[in-house]
Design a protein around this motif. Structure first.
Motif, PDB file in Angstrom:
ATOM      1  N   SER A  23       0.828  -1.206   0.000  1.00 36.32           N
ATOM      2  CA  SER A  23       0.000   0.000   0.000  1.00 36.32           C
ATOM      3  C   SER A  23       0.857   1.249   0.000  1.00 36.32           C
ATOM      4  O   SER A  23       2.017   1.237   0.411  1.00 36.32           O
ATOM      5  CB  SER A  23      -0.946   0.021   1.204  1.00 36.32           C
ATOM      6  N   ARG A  52       3.824   7.479   2.656  1.00 41.93           N
ATOM      7  CA  ARG A  52       3.909   6.284   3.511  1.00 41.93           C
ATOM      8  C   ARG A  52       3.782   5.047   2.635  1.00 41.93           C
ATOM      9  O   ARG A  52       2.845   4.939   1.847  1.00 41.93           O
ATOM     10  CB  ARG A  52       2.805   6.286   4.559  1.00 41.93           C
ATOM     11  N   ARG A  54       3.853   0.757   2.678  1.00 36.54           N
ATOM     12  CA  ARG A  54       3.810  -0.469   3.484  1.00 36.54           C
ATOM     13  C   ARG A  54       4.177  -1.636   2.569  1.00 36.54           C
ATOM     14  O   ARG A  54       3.597  -1.815   1.504  1.00 36.54           O
ATOM     15  CB  ARG A  54       2.426  -0.688   4.072  1.00 36.54           C
ATOM     16  N   GLY A  58       7.844  -3.736   6.460  1.00 38.32           N
ATOM     17  CA  GLY A  58       7.138  -2.814   7.348  1.00 38.32           C
ATOM     18  C   GLY A  58       6.839  -1.512   6.619  1.00 38.32           C
ATOM     19  O   GLY A  58       6.704  -1.488   5.401  1.00 38.32           O
ATOM     20  N   GLU A  59       6.760  -0.424   7.375  1.00 37.07           N
ATOM     21  CA  GLU A  59       6.464   0.883   6.781  1.00 37.07           C
ATOM     22  C   GLU A  59       7.732   1.679   6.561  1.00 37.07           C
ATOM     23  O   GLU A  59       8.660   1.630   7.368  1.00 37.07           O
ATOM     24  CB  GLU A  59       5.517   1.685   7.683  1.00 37.07           C
ATOM     25  N   HIS A  61       8.806   5.770   5.391  1.00 38.45           N
ATOM     26  CA  HIS A  61       8.234   7.111   5.315  1.00 38.45           C
ATOM     27  C   HIS A  61       9.207   8.042   4.610  1.00 38.45           C
ATOM     28  O   HIS A  61      10.405   8.021   4.878  1.00 38.45           O
ATOM     29  CB  HIS A  61       7.946   7.639   6.722  1.00 38.45           C
TER      30      HIS A  61
END
Length: 136
Positions: A23, A52, A54, A58-59, A61
């Motif tokens: 995402s 952001r 995903r 993980g994420e 930024h």
């Protein structure tokens, strides 16, 4: 397992990010916009803000100062003026940029480009906000 799509963040200098992800959330002209695999084709402008991502790791930024995004069902390409991963933002440099922009905005000289100074201030504040938000 979530569906994935290829995402690239490209600046004038280099490809900043290129991976299969789950995402994406971007700062669009009228607010934040989410993208998932299979999204309808889309072309939009990016505003200064936070990107952001995903994925499997993980994420992640990024701070961006704006640009454009094109989405096709299997790929998203962000063409940005700048994109800097939150963990790589130099806070001291961003604070210095903010100070310079504030000084230019406060200047009374007629040769100061106030619009450019305002944009520089917005970029510096955005970088600082994102760096502080994700400071480890």
């Amino acid at each position: 397992m979530a569906k994935k799509f290829k995402t690239e963040i490209v600046t004038p200098e280099k490809i900043v990010f290129s991976e299969e992800i789950e995402s994406l959330m971007i700062p669009a002209e009228r607010g934040y916009l989410g993208v998932l695999a299979g999204h309808a084709p889309l072309l939009c402008t990016l505003q200064p803000g936070e990107i952001r991502i995903r994925g499997d790791k993980g994420e992640v930024h990024f701070s961006t100062s704006g640009g454009f995004m094109e989405v096709t069902p299997g790929k998203a390409v962000l063409l940005t003026e700048s994109a800097e991963q939150a963990s790589a933002i130099d806070i001291k440099r961003a604070e210095e940029s903010k100070q310079r922009a504030q000084e230019r905005l406060a200047a009374t000289a007629k040769d100061v480009d106030k619009a450019r100074a305002k944009d520089a201030l917005e970029r510096a504040q955005n970088r600082l906000r994102i760096a502080q938000k994700y400071k480890t």
